[in-house]
Design an enzyme around this catalytic site. Sequence first.
Site, PDB file in Angstrom:
ATOM      1  N   GLU A  71      57.284 -61.722 -46.864  1.00  0.00           N
ATOM      2  CA  GLU A  71      56.977 -62.691 -47.920  1.00  0.00           C
ATOM      3  C   GLU A  71      58.186 -62.921 -48.825  1.00  0.00           C
ATOM      4  O   GLU A  71      58.523 -64.065 -49.166  1.00  0.00           O
ATOM      5  CB  GLU A  71      55.805 -62.189 -48.770  1.00  0.00           C
ATOM      6  CG  GLU A  71      54.533 -61.928 -47.969  1.00  0.00           C
ATOM      7  CD  GLU A  71      54.398 -60.492 -47.520  1.00  0.00           C
ATOM      8  OE1 GLU A  71      53.281 -59.956 -47.622  1.00  0.00           O
ATOM      9  OE2 GLU A  71      55.403 -59.898 -47.060  1.00  0.00           O
TER      10      GLU A  71
ATOM     11  N   SER B 231      60.574 -30.055  -6.310  1.00  0.00           N
ATOM     12  CA  SER B 231      59.573 -31.083  -6.603  1.00  0.00           C
ATOM     13  C   SER B 231      60.077 -32.497  -6.345  1.00  0.00           C
ATOM     14  O   SER B 231      59.339 -33.454  -6.564  1.00  0.00           O
ATOM     15  CB  SER B 231      59.115 -30.973  -8.061  1.00  0.00           C
ATOM     16  OG  SER B 231      60.208 -31.170  -8.943  1.00  0.00           O
TER      17      SER B 231
ATOM     18  N   LEU C 110      66.956 -38.414 -18.350  1.00  0.00           N
ATOM     19  CA  LEU C 110      65.972 -38.972 -19.282  1.00  0.00           C
ATOM     20  C   LEU C 110      66.279 -40.417 -19.653  1.00  0.00           C
ATOM     21  O   LEU C 110      65.969 -40.873 -20.751  1.00  0.00           O
ATOM     22  CB  LEU C 110      65.845 -38.107 -20.547  1.00  0.00           C
ATOM     23  CG  LEU C 110      65.427 -36.652 -20.315  1.00  0.00           C
ATOM     24  CD1 LEU C 110      65.193 -35.952 -21.642  1.00  0.00           C
ATOM     25  CD2 LEU C 110      64.192 -36.571 -19.440  1.00  0.00           C
TER      26      LEU C 110
ATOM     27  N   GLU D 296      57.213 -35.981 -20.525  1.00  0.00           N
ATOM     28  CA  GLU D 296      57.487 -35.897 -19.093  1.00  0.00           C
ATOM     29  C   GLU D 296      58.051 -34.526 -18.715  1.00  0.00           C
ATOM     30  O   GLU D 296      58.820 -34.402 -17.771  1.00  0.00           O
ATOM     31  CB  GLU D 296      58.451 -37.023 -18.680  1.00  0.00           C
ATOM     32  CG  GLU D 296      58.358 -37.368 -17.228  1.00  0.00           C
ATOM     33  CD  GLU D 296      59.210 -38.560 -16.839  1.00  0.00           C
ATOM     34  OE1 GLU D 296      59.495 -38.687 -15.640  1.00  0.00           O
ATOM     35  OE2 GLU D 296      59.584 -39.355 -17.709  1.00  0.00           O
TER      36      GLU D 296
END
Length: 342
Positions: free
Chosen positions: A55, A171, A207, A269
Site C-alpha cells: 500500500e 542404496s 543437495l 531428505e
Amino acid sequence: MAVSDAERRAMTRALALAAQGPRGVNPQVGAIVLSPAGEVLAEGWHHGAGTAHAEVDALAKLSPGAARGGTAVVTLEPCNHTGRTGPCAQALIDAGISRVIYALDDPGDASSGGADRLRAAGVEVEAGEQAAVASELVSDWLTVQRLGRPHVTVKWAQSLDGRAAASDGSSQWITGPAARADVHRRRAASDAIVVGTGTVLADDPALTARDGDALLPHQPIPVVIGSRPTPPDAAVRRHPRSPVLYDTHDLAAVLSDLGERGVQRVFVEGGPTLASAFIAADLADAVLVYVAPVLLGGDRLALTDIGVDGIQEARRLHVDEWIPLGDDLLAVARLSASSEGS
C-alpha cells in the site's frame, strides 16, 4: 456496497503484482490505488522484508492529496502494527482513502486489525474479493502462520519390502530415473533441503536441484543437522547457496530458526534416523514415499522408531495421490494430525 468491475479488475492486477515479490518472512502482497472514478492512479507491491509494504509502495508514487477520496485494492488486509515499517491502515487513512477492498484477512496476532482501524476512521471496507486466489498465492506463508514453523515434507525411497538400502548399506539407486527427476523438481520447489550428518558422511550429497547435470534456477538452502562435523571438503560446501549447519538434535529449534530466515517449505531428505525423528516429534506435515519394485531384505529399514508401540498408535496417513513414475510408485500423503488442511 458491491465490488465494481473496475475494482475486480484491480484486484486481479494486484494479485499479479504480488506474485512479483519474493517469498520470505513477509507475505507477497500487491496493491492498486483507484481514483473515485475507478481509474488506476498507482500500483505497488512488497519487495521484501524491510521495504515498504504494498500500500505504501503504491501511495509513494502519488503526489500529496492525489489519493484523497480514492479506493485502495489490496490482496491482504492492511496491517495494523509498527515493525520495520509503519501500519499500512494508518497510511491509507492519512492519504485520504475512502474505500478499501482486500482479499484475505491478516492471520497475525500483532498485524491484524487493520480493517477495524479503517472502519473506525470512517473508511468503507470490503473483504473477501478473490480470496481463494489470494490464499493460493500465499499458501506457504499462511501455513507458517498456522503452524508457527515451516511446512515439513519428509521424503524417502524404499524397496517394496520397506528397505532404504541393501544389507551392505548401498542404496544408489533403489528407484529409477523418472523418480529421481521428480525428487529434483520437488527439491527446487522447496526453500530448504535438510539432511543429517550421517547422510553427509556416508553419501556426500551435493543437495542441489538438477535437471540432468544442469542446475535448476531455484536452489534450496542446504541444511545439515547433527553434532558430528561436516568435512571441509564435503560436496554440500560447494553448493550454490551457503549451507546452514546445526550442531543440535533439537528439530523444533532448527525449524524455528529456519522460519526466522524466511524458510517456508522444508524438504527432509536424510536417512531413516532423521526421517523417523521428524515423524516421532510430530514435525512432519507430509511424506513422499518412492516405492521401487525390488526386494532387498535385511535390517536397513526405511523408518526406525517413530514412537509406535501398538497398532492403536499407528501414524495414519491421508494419501492425496498415487503417482506412477516409470516402474516406481510415489505416494504423496499427509499425516492425519497435520495442521495443514486438505
